[in-house]
Design a protein around this motif. Structure first.
Motif, PDB file in Angstrom:
ATOM      1  N   GLY A  61       0.820  -1.214   0.000  1.00 53.78           N
ATOM      2  CA  GLY A  61       0.000   0.000   0.000  1.00 53.78           C
ATOM      3  C   GLY A  61       0.849   1.257   0.000  1.00 53.78           C
ATOM      4  N   TRP A  62       1.943   1.230   0.760  1.00 52.31           N
ATOM      5  CA  TRP A  62       2.850   2.385   0.804  1.00 52.31           C
ATOM      6  C   TRP A  62       3.517   2.610  -0.547  1.00 52.31           C
ATOM      7  CZ3 TRP A  62       5.509   0.628   5.948  1.00 52.31           C
ATOM      8  CH2 TRP A  62       4.692   0.966   7.029  1.00 52.31           C
ATOM      9  N   LEU A  63       3.793   1.550  -1.255  1.00 50.94           N
ATOM     10  CA  LEU A  63       4.429   1.710  -2.572  1.00 50.94           C
ATOM     11  C   LEU A  63       3.432   2.175  -3.632  1.00 50.94           C
ATOM     12  CD1 LEU A  63       6.744  -1.420  -2.646  1.00 50.94           C
ATOM     13  CD2 LEU A  63       7.474   0.967  -2.753  1.00 50.94           C
ATOM     14  N   LEU A  64       2.211   1.681  -3.559  1.00 53.60           N
ATOM     15  CA  LEU A  64       1.240   2.020  -4.604  1.00 53.60           C
ATOM     16  C   LEU A  64       0.605   3.393  -4.431  1.00 53.60           C
ATOM     17  CD1 LEU A  64      -0.581  -1.350  -5.297  1.00 53.60           C
ATOM     18  CD2 LEU A  64       0.920  -0.069  -6.810  1.00 53.60           C
ATOM     19  N   ALA A  65       0.441   3.855  -3.201  1.00 53.01           N
ATOM     20  CA  ALA A  65      -0.229   5.145  -2.981  1.00 53.01           C
ATOM     21  C   ALA A  65       0.464   6.302  -3.703  1.00 53.01           C
ATOM     22  CB  ALA A  65      -0.358   5.420  -1.486  1.00 53.01           C
ATOM     23  N   PRO A  66       1.775   6.419  -3.627  1.00 52.14           N
ATOM     24  CA  PRO A  66       2.424   7.543  -4.327  1.00 52.14           C
ATOM     25  C   PRO A  66       2.374   7.425  -5.844  1.00 52.14           C
ATOM     26  CG  PRO A  66       3.971   6.505  -2.787  1.00 52.14           C
ATOM     27  CD  PRO A  66       2.739   5.692  -2.816  1.00 52.14           C
ATOM     28  N   LEU A  67       2.088   6.227  -6.324  1.00 53.30           N
ATOM     29  CA  LEU A  67       2.016   6.014  -7.768  1.00 53.30           C
ATOM     30  C   LEU A  67       0.999   6.954  -8.410  1.00 53.30           C
ATOM     31  CD1 LEU A  67       3.109   4.185 -10.041  1.00 53.30           C
ATOM     32  CD2 LEU A  67       1.227   2.638  -9.564  1.00 53.30           C
ATOM     33  N   VAL A  68      -0.110   7.170  -7.730  1.00 52.23           N
ATOM     34  CA  VAL A  68      -1.154   8.059  -8.249  1.00 52.23           C
ATOM     35  C   VAL A  68      -0.610   9.482  -8.382  1.00 52.23           C
ATOM     36  CG1 VAL A  68      -3.451   9.010  -7.788  1.00 52.23           C
ATOM     37  CG2 VAL A  68      -2.962   6.617  -7.280  1.00 52.23           C
ATOM     38  N   TRP A  69       0.204   9.906  -7.421  1.00 53.34           N
ATOM     39  CA  TRP A  69       0.763  11.245  -7.474  1.00 53.34           C
ATOM     40  C   TRP A  69       1.849  11.364  -8.528  1.00 53.34           C
ATOM     41  CZ3 TRP A  69       1.326  11.923  -1.489  1.00 53.34           C
ATOM     42  CH2 TRP A  69       0.086  12.268  -0.962  1.00 53.34           C
ATOM     43  N   MET A  70       2.531  10.286  -8.813  1.00 55.31           N
ATOM     44  CA  MET A  70       3.614  10.330  -9.796  1.00 55.31           C
ATOM     45  C   MET A  70       3.097  10.393 -11.235  1.00 55.31           C
ATOM     46  SD  MET A  70       6.524   7.747  -8.484  1.00 55.31           S
ATOM     47  CE  MET A  70       5.889   6.753  -7.168  1.00 55.31           C
ATOM     48  N   MET A  71       1.913   9.888 -11.485  1.00 53.40           N
ATOM     49  CA  MET A  71       1.410   9.775 -12.857  1.00 53.40           C
ATOM     50  C   MET A  71       1.367  11.094 -13.617  1.00 53.40           C
ATOM     51  SD  MET A  71       0.963   6.663 -13.824  1.00 53.40           S
ATOM     52  CE  MET A  71       2.567   6.484 -13.063  1.00 53.40           C
ATOM     53  N   PRO A  72       0.894  12.192 -13.027  1.00 53.81           N
ATOM     54  CA  PRO A  72       0.871  13.437 -13.809  1.00 53.81           C
ATOM     55  C   PRO A  72       2.258  13.908 -14.225  1.00 53.81           C
ATOM     56  CG  PRO A  72      -0.522  13.648 -11.875  1.00 53.81           C
ATOM     57  CD  PRO A  72       0.234  12.358 -11.728  1.00 53.81           C
ATOM     58  N   GLU A  75       4.450  11.730 -17.446  1.00 52.67           N
ATOM     59  CA  GLU A  75       4.183  12.059 -18.850  1.00 52.67           C
ATOM     60  C   GLU A  75       4.315  10.835 -19.753  1.00 52.67           C
ATOM     61  OE1 GLU A  75       6.468  15.529 -19.841  1.00 52.67           O
ATOM     62  OE2 GLU A  75       5.477  16.726 -18.323  1.00 52.67           O
ATOM     63  N   THR A  76       5.363  10.712 -20.527  1.00 50.32           N
ATOM     64  CA  THR A  76       5.485   9.604 -21.483  1.00 50.32           C
ATOM     65  C   THR A  76       6.062   8.346 -20.844  1.00 50.32           C
ATOM     66  OG1 THR A  76       7.688  10.324 -22.185  1.00 50.32           O
ATOM     67  CG2 THR A  76       5.798  11.192 -23.430  1.00 50.32           C
ATOM     68  N   GLU A  77       6.419   8.416 -19.578  1.00 49.08           N
ATOM     69  CA  GLU A  77       7.054   7.279 -18.894  1.00 49.08           C
ATOM     70  C   GLU A  77       6.099   6.583 -17.917  1.00 49.08           C
ATOM     71  OE1 GLU A  77      10.072   6.399 -19.930  1.00 49.08           O
ATOM     72  OE2 GLU A  77      10.050   8.133 -21.252  1.00 49.08           O
ATOM     73  N   LYS A  78       4.802   6.789 -18.058  1.00 49.22           N
ATOM     74  CA  LYS A  78       3.840   6.230 -17.106  1.00 49.22           C
ATOM     75  C   LYS A  78       3.941   4.716 -16.985  1.00 49.22           C
ATOM     76  CE  LYS A  78       0.634   9.989 -17.400  1.00 49.22           C
ATOM     77  NZ  LYS A  78      -0.608  10.545 -17.772  1.00 49.22           N
ATOM     78  N   VAL A  79       4.038   4.036 -18.104  1.00 45.78           N
ATOM     79  CA  VAL A  79       4.113   2.570 -18.073  1.00 45.78           C
ATOM     80  C   VAL A  79       5.370   2.128 -17.334  1.00 45.78           C
ATOM     81  CG1 VAL A  79       4.317   0.485 -19.474  1.00 45.78           C
ATOM     82  CG2 VAL A  79       2.694   2.275 -20.131  1.00 45.78           C
ATOM     83  N   LYS A  80       6.480   2.802 -17.580  1.00 41.90           N
ATOM     84  CA  LYS A  80       7.730   2.447 -16.899  1.00 41.90           C
ATOM     85  C   LYS A  80       7.621   2.642 -15.395  1.00 41.90           C
ATOM     86  CE  LYS A  80      10.815   3.362 -20.768  1.00 41.90           C
ATOM     87  NZ  LYS A  80      11.857   4.240 -21.306  1.00 41.90           N
ATOM     88  N   VAL A  81       6.979   3.723 -14.963  1.00 41.92           N
ATOM     89  CA  VAL A  81       6.814   3.982 -13.536  1.00 41.92           C
ATOM     90  C   VAL A  81       5.944   2.896 -12.908  1.00 41.92           C
ATOM     91  CG1 VAL A  81       5.841   5.589 -11.841  1.00 41.92           C
ATOM     92  CG2 VAL A  81       7.193   6.457 -13.748  1.00 41.92           C
ATOM     93  N   ILE A  82       4.852   2.543 -13.568  1.00 43.92           N
ATOM     94  CA  ILE A  82       3.958   1.497 -13.054  1.00 43.92           C
ATOM     95  C   ILE A  82       4.695   0.165 -12.967  1.00 43.92           C
ATOM     96  CG2 ILE A  82       1.901   0.127 -13.573  1.00 43.92           C
ATOM     97  CD1 ILE A  82       0.730   2.738 -14.811  1.00 43.92           C
ATOM     98  N   VAL A  83       5.419  -0.183 -14.013  1.00 41.71           N
ATOM     99  CA  VAL A  83       6.168  -1.445 -14.020  1.00 41.71           C
ATOM    100  C   VAL A  83       7.213  -1.441 -12.906  1.00 41.71           C
ATOM    101  CG1 VAL A  83       7.811  -2.833 -15.342  1.00 41.71           C
ATOM    102  CG2 VAL A  83       5.726  -1.996 -16.433  1.00 41.71           C
ATOM    103  N   PHE A  84       7.898  -0.328 -12.720  1.00 48.51           N
ATOM    104  CA  PHE A  84       8.930  -0.239 -11.686  1.00 48.51           C
ATOM    105  C   PHE A  84       8.341  -0.455 -10.292  1.00 48.51           C
ATOM    106  CE2 PHE A  84      11.348   2.344  -8.617  1.00 48.51           C
ATOM    107  CZ  PHE A  84      12.542   1.647  -8.650  1.00 48.51           C
TER     108      PHE A  84
END
Length: 154
Positions: A61-72, A75-84
């Motif tokens: 949960g701690w790892l996934l929660a910031p993911l929402v904030w990182m998405m904006p 930009e073009t690296e969204k898939v890479k951030v999610i995979v990471f």
């Protein structure tokens, strides 16, 4: 918000079931070693205690929660951030209520494991994921508010 979370959870669990069922139907598509690995991952999760599943669910949960904030900002690296981030969850062996559902549902469909065993994973993983994500967001939001209040004081 609870209704939205409920709909997303149910839809995700249905998708997890369908994915696990499809993998079970296509066992002849994968090598016996791959099928054994799928089963091993599910059984490994099912063997975790309630406390361990809950605790590792907090980390997920701690790892996934910031993911929402990182998405904006991704930009073009969204898939890479999610995979990471999701790769970190897998590397850490952290319990996640949806990804763990795919693995454990596969085990339930292809081993002596039961649906009761599955619920014994889902409940603590879900609680840990929710509590971990919500507390991290609450702490970060609180920190932003407090930091903003200190700047306004003379």
């Amino acid at each position: 918000m609870a209704r939205l979370w409920g709909v997303v959870l149910v839809a995700s669990l249905i998708g997890a079931f369908l994915f696990a069922w499809l993998f079970g139907l296509t066992r002849n598509v994968f090598t016996p070693d791959a099928n054994g690995a799928f089963l091993h991952f599910g059984e490994e999760l099912l063997a975790m205690s309630f406390g361990t599943t809950f605790a590792t669910g907090l980390f997920a949960g701690w790892l996934l929660a910031p993911l929402v904030w990182m998405m904006p900002y991704a930009e073009t690296e969204k898939v890479k951030v999610i995979v990471f981030i999701t790769h970190l969850i897998g590397l850490g062996g952290f319990a996640h209520c949806i990804t763990g559902s795919v693995e454990t549902m596969y085990a339930v469909m292809n081993s002596p494991a039961t649906w009761g065993d599955y619920v014994s994973l889902l409940a603590p993983a879900l609680l840990g994921n929710i509590l971990g994500g919500v507390t991290l967001v609450a702490v970060l939001n609180h920190a932003q508010v407090v930091a903003g209040d200190h700047r306004k004081q003379p």
